[in-house]
Scaffold this active site. Structure first.
Site, PDB file in Angstrom:
ATOM      1  N   GLU A 142      39.684 130.639  14.136  1.00  0.00           N
ATOM      2  CA  GLU A 142      38.372 129.881  13.589  1.00  0.00           C
ATOM      3  C   GLU A 142      38.669 129.885  12.413  1.00  0.00           C
ATOM      4  O   GLU A 142      38.375 130.721  11.685  1.00  0.00           O
ATOM      5  CB  GLU A 142      37.418 130.446  14.945  1.00  0.00           C
ATOM      6  CG  GLU A 142      36.414 129.162  13.951  1.00  0.00           C
ATOM      7  CD  GLU A 142      34.985 130.034  14.582  1.00  0.00           C
ATOM      8  OE1 GLU A 142      34.429 129.659  14.518  1.00  0.00           O
ATOM      9  OE2 GLU A 142      35.339 130.651  15.739  1.00  0.00           O
ATOM     10  N   GLU A 147      29.390 126.277   6.827  1.00  0.00           N
ATOM     11  CA  GLU A 147      28.464 127.109   7.474  1.00  0.00           C
ATOM     12  C   GLU A 147      27.473 127.127   7.137  1.00  0.00           C
ATOM     13  O   GLU A 147      27.202 127.489   6.112  1.00  0.00           O
ATOM     14  CB  GLU A 147      29.024 127.477   8.303  1.00  0.00           C
ATOM     15  CG  GLU A 147      28.370 128.236   9.398  1.00  0.00           C
ATOM     16  CD  GLU A 147      29.016 128.689  10.707  1.00  0.00           C
ATOM     17  OE1 GLU A 147      28.972 129.514  11.931  1.00  0.00           O
ATOM     18  OE2 GLU A 147      29.618 129.477   9.949  1.00  0.00           O
TER      19      GLU A 147
END
Length: 332
Positions: A142, A147
């Site tokens: 990932e 974020e």
């Protein structure tokens, strides 16, 4: 709320001093797809499953998102947003929002996102990331490109992998290493994160300067790199950021995939994901919530989400384009 379509031309802030154009290496990528406006509707899938990060969120399908204006599309804009009109019942799954993933997957590639606005505000946890098409997670890896949570002002880029993937603490990047183990079983899946140096790389401060460009290179030979370029740092002279010069510059976050993190063992073809969840394991954790000024508005993150719809008017993605390049001769 959303800006009109305008034609803007830019020259990159990235400056590489050379004596002659011949000193620049040739650009080694081909543009294979450009998603703008309506392109997103046919090339991404709207997910409705429960949030695996335990967010106070109700992901809706594409038809519902379009009907309720949680997804808005024009010829040159693609918008995804949270509901900001109603309170959430205690028995409900959470506040309505959107999570999408690309139908196609890409291995070695360069991803260029032109974005005017990202979700901001208390309880928000937006992310632009990629994950293995083959899986199951965390097999295949990932990559979190954008974020953050709550009122954060600096972006955090991270990798999450199976065991035996670590990053050197000191490496060639402008950001600051927050953690070095990418293993999801270490430290509650913190991942190996890099905090960006630019205060305007995330949230309200990002939106205040009109957003900008996020660029991620995923390379089996060079590793994984992320660059951020603000829109207001670009002069109105011509073109998007020259990618050949960007690739020569020091990235904000750099993840070398060498002896300490073998690319072939930890990464493969990835799908692209955009989502906006609320609270959950990070934004809603007691320590993170109480450390934020958001805690002055509600004793818990979940109660804030349930009872304050007006606080989610800025919780939306506004995307101008997503362009994907692959190395010469490679389709994925």
């Amino acid at each position: 709320m959303y800006t009109r379509c305008v034609i803007l031309v830019f020259v990159s802030l990235v400056v590489v001093v050379v004596n002659a154009q011949s000193l620049l290496p040739s650009f080694t990528y081909n543009l294979i797809v450009s998603y703008v406006g309506y392109d997103f509707l046919g090339n991404f899938s709207w997910e409705t499953a429960d949030d695996l990060t335990h967010g106070r969120v109700n992901y809706v399908d594409q038809a519902t998102a379009l009907k309720d204006n949680l997804t808005f599309v024009s010829d040159c804009k693609f918008v995804m947003r949270a509901d900001d009109t109603k309170k959430v019942a205690e028995s409900a799954r959470g506040r309505d929002s959107v999570r999408i993933h690309s139908l196609n997957a890409y291995d070695d590639a360069l991803f260029v996102l032109d974005i005017s606005h990202m979700p901001e505000g208390c309880a928000t946890w937006p992310a632009w990331w990629t994950l293995s098409e083959k899986g199951p997670w965390p097999y295949g890896g990932e990559i979190d490109i954008i974020e953050g949570v709550n009122l954060d002002q600096r972006n955090l880029a991270s990798l999450h992998t199976t065991p035996n993937c670590t990053m050197p603490k000191v490496r060639l990047q402008t950001g600051s290493t927050e953690s070095t183990s990418c293993d999801t079983s270490v430290n509650y899946n913190q991942g190996c994160g890099v905090s960006f140096s630019e205060q305007e790389s995330y949230g309200a401060s990002f939106n205040a300067v009109g957003g900008g460009f996020y660029i991620m290179e995923k390379s089996s030979t060079k590793g994984i790199s992320v660059w951020f370029i603000t829109r207001d740092s670009l002069l109105l002279l011509g073109g998007e950021p020259p990618l050949d010069l960007v690739l020569l510059s020091i990235p904000d976050a750099y993840f070398p995939t060498n002896i300490n993190c073998d690319y072939s063992k930890h990464f493969n073809a990835h799908r692209i994901v955009f989502d906006l969840t609320f609270c959950g394991d990070w934004a809603g954790s007691e320590s993170v919530w109480n450390a934020s000024t958001c805690a002055t508005k509600a004793s818990t993150c979940d109660s804030f989400v349930d009872n304050n719809p007006d606080d989610f008017t800025e919780a939306y993605w506004e995307i101008n384009s997503l362009k994907i390049y692959t190395p010469h001769g490679l389709l994925r």
